[in-house]
Design a protein around this motif. Structure first.
Motif, mmCIF file in Angstrom:
data_model
loop_
_atom_site.group_PDB
_atom_site.id
_atom_site.type_symbol
_atom_site.label_atom_id
_atom_site.label_comp_id
_atom_site.label_asym_id
_atom_site.label_seq_id
_atom_site.Cartn_x
_atom_site.Cartn_y
_atom_site.Cartn_z
ATOM 1 N N PHE A 1 40.756 25.794 54.834
ATOM 2 C CA PHE A 1 39.636 25.516 53.936
ATOM 3 C C PHE A 1 39.980 24.435 52.919
ATOM 4 N N ASP A 2 41.232 24.405 52.476
ATOM 5 C CA ASP A 2 41.640 23.423 51.479
ATOM 6 C C ASP A 2 41.605 21.995 52.019
ATOM 7 N N GLU A 3 41.630 21.833 53.325
ATOM 8 C CA GLU A 3 41.590 20.503 53.934
ATOM 9 C C GLU A 3 40.179 19.911 53.944
ATOM 10 N N ILE A 4 39.182 20.763 53.795
ATOM 11 C CA ILE A 4 37.788 20.313 53.792
ATOM 12 C C ILE A 4 37.347 20.197 52.332
ATOM 13 N N PRO A 5 36.934 19.007 51.895
ATOM 14 C CA PRO A 5 36.578 18.816 50.482
ATOM 15 C C PRO A 5 35.597 19.869 49.970
ATOM 16 N N LEU A 6 35.945 20.484 48.867
ATOM 17 C CA LEU A 6 35.175 21.482 48.131
ATOM 18 C C LEU A 6 35.052 22.848 48.814
ATOM 19 N N VAL A 7 35.283 22.939 50.114
ATOM 20 C CA VAL A 7 35.127 24.222 50.802
ATOM 21 C C VAL A 7 36.170 25.229 50.296
ATOM 22 N N GLY A 8 37.409 24.785 50.144
ATOM 23 C CA GLY A 8 38.448 25.679 49.628
ATOM 24 C C GLY A 8 38.107 26.211 48.254
ATOM 25 N N LEU A 9 37.556 25.366 47.415
ATOM 26 C CA LEU A 9 37.165 25.779 46.072
ATOM 27 C C LEU A 9 36.020 26.797 46.116
ATOM 28 N N VAL A 10 35.051 26.551 46.979
ATOM 29 C CA VAL A 10 33.920 27.476 47.118
ATOM 30 C C VAL A 10 34.403 28.835 47.604
ATOM 31 N N VAL A 11 35.272 28.857 48.608
ATOM 32 C CA VAL A 11 35.793 30.116 49.132
ATOM 33 C C VAL A 11 36.587 30.841 48.044
ATOM 34 N N ALA A 12 37.400 30.116 47.316
ATOM 35 C CA ALA A 12 38.198 30.729 46.255
ATOM 36 C C ALA A 12 37.315 31.388 45.196
ATOM 37 N N PHE A 13 36.221 30.746 44.842
ATOM 38 C CA PHE A 13 35.354 31.315 43.812
ATOM 39 C C PHE A 13 34.422 32.401 44.331
ATOM 40 N N THR A 14 34.313 32.562 45.638
ATOM 41 C CA THR A 14 33.497 33.655 46.168
ATOM 42 C C THR A 14 34.318 34.924 46.377
ATOM 43 N N ARG A 15 35.622 34.817 46.327
ATOM 44 C CA ARG A 15 36.481 35.997 46.464
ATOM 45 C C ARG A 15 36.336 36.886 45.235
ATOM 46 N N LYS A 16 36.385 38.198 45.484
ATOM 47 C CA LYS A 16 36.395 39.174 44.396
ATOM 48 C C LYS A 16 37.700 39.942 44.496
ATOM 49 N N PHE A 17 38.170 40.425 43.363
ATOM 50 C CA PHE A 17 39.448 41.109 43.304
ATOM 51 C C PHE A 17 39.238 42.536 42.807
ATOM 52 N N TYR A 18 39.963 43.468 43.424
ATOM 53 C CA TYR A 18 39.826 44.883 43.091
ATOM 54 C C TYR A 18 41.191 45.550 43.033
ATOM 55 N N PHE A 19 41.231 46.668 42.324
ATOM 56 C CA PHE A 19 42.360 47.589 42.386
ATOM 57 C C PHE A 19 41.840 48.862 43.037
ATOM 58 N N LEU A 20 42.568 49.376 44.013
ATOM 59 C CA LEU A 20 42.287 50.680 44.610
ATOM 60 C C LEU A 20 43.361 51.620 44.080
ATOM 61 N N THR A 21 42.950 52.679 43.408
ATOM 62 C CA THR A 21 43.905 53.600 42.807
ATOM 63 C C THR A 21 43.742 54.979 43.425
ATOM 64 N N LEU A 22 44.816 55.477 44.006
ATOM 65 C CA LEU A 22 44.845 56.802 44.608
ATOM 66 C C LEU A 22 45.276 57.805 43.551
ATOM 67 N N THR A 23 44.476 58.859 43.370
ATOM 68 C CA THR A 23 44.827 59.930 42.442
ATOM 69 C C THR A 23 44.967 61.216 43.254
ATOM 70 N N ASN A 24 45.267 62.298 42.569
ATOM 71 C CA ASN A 24 45.414 63.562 43.282
ATOM 72 C C ASN A 24 44.088 64.084 43.827
ATOM 73 N N THR A 25 42.960 63.580 43.347
ATOM 74 C CA THR A 25 41.665 64.071 43.824
ATOM 75 C C THR A 25 40.776 63.000 44.447
ATOM 76 N N SER A 26 41.031 61.725 44.160
ATOM 77 C CA SER A 26 40.090 60.695 44.592
ATOM 78 C C SER A 26 40.755 59.332 44.755
ATOM 79 N N VAL A 27 39.927 58.394 45.221
ATOM 80 C CA VAL A 27 40.319 56.991 45.262
ATOM 81 C C VAL A 27 39.328 56.252 44.359
ATOM 82 N N VAL A 28 39.857 55.558 43.357
ATOM 83 C CA VAL A 28 39.029 54.854 42.381
ATOM 84 C C VAL A 28 39.119 53.361 42.669
#
Length: 156
Positions: free
Chosen positions: A44-71
């Motif tokens: 994606f980085d080789e195609i002008p602006l496409v790498g930037l668009v993909v990077a900004f569409t990504r979302k980041f999360y934390f998955l946390t395992l507890t004794n009763t659930s996944v948050v």
């Protein structure tokens, strides 16, 4: 900005401790990102602006395992600080499918509430130990190391 895994986990646990019920035990915390395989970033980085668009569409999360659930809570794109809780699943009903454990970038598909299709979450090898602990919450998931030749644990 928290770079070390231990600091990121501590920040997540601190954030979740404010809203967790008494007696909740935090077992594992995994950082994930959405989108197509991160290996495609080089392409994606080789195609002008496409790498930037993909990077900004990504979302980041934390998955946390507890004794009763996944948050599931958001993670800041810039600082990796934990954000708002977006979903909580009982351990016995963690809605994941297509679990793939690879050498560097593993992935799972998580069905978020209110969404029509599962969302792909990529997990870097840096988080491998925590990812393996998280898989203990997946019903009928094989034990790490017993994967088939394709690298896939389970198709649900």
């Amino acid at each position: 900005m928290a770079i070390r895994r231990a600091k990121q986990k501590a920040q997540v646990i601190e954030k979740l401790s404010q809203v967790a019920p008494p007696g909740e035990t935090f077992i594992a915390c995994v950082h994930t990102e959405t989108g197509p395989s991160p290996w495609l970033n080089a392409l994606f980085d080789e195609i002008p602006l496409v790498g930037l668009v993909v990077a900004f569409t990504r979302k980041f999360y934390f998955l946390t395992l507890t004794n009763t659930s996944v948050v599931v809570n958001t993670a800041s794109r810039w600082t990796n600080r934990p954000g708002e809780v977006v979903a909580v699943f009982p351990r016995s009903a963690f809605p994941v499918s297509k679990i793939k454990r690879a050498r560097v970038w593993s992935s799972i598909y998580l069905q978020f509430p209110g969404e029509k299709f599962p969302r792909r979450l990529n997990i870097h090898r840096y988080w491998r130990n925590e990812f393996d602990q998280l898989l203990t919450a997946v019903p009928n998931a094989p034990i790490p190391g017993q994967a088939s030749g394709s690298g896939t644990y389970a198709q649900q």
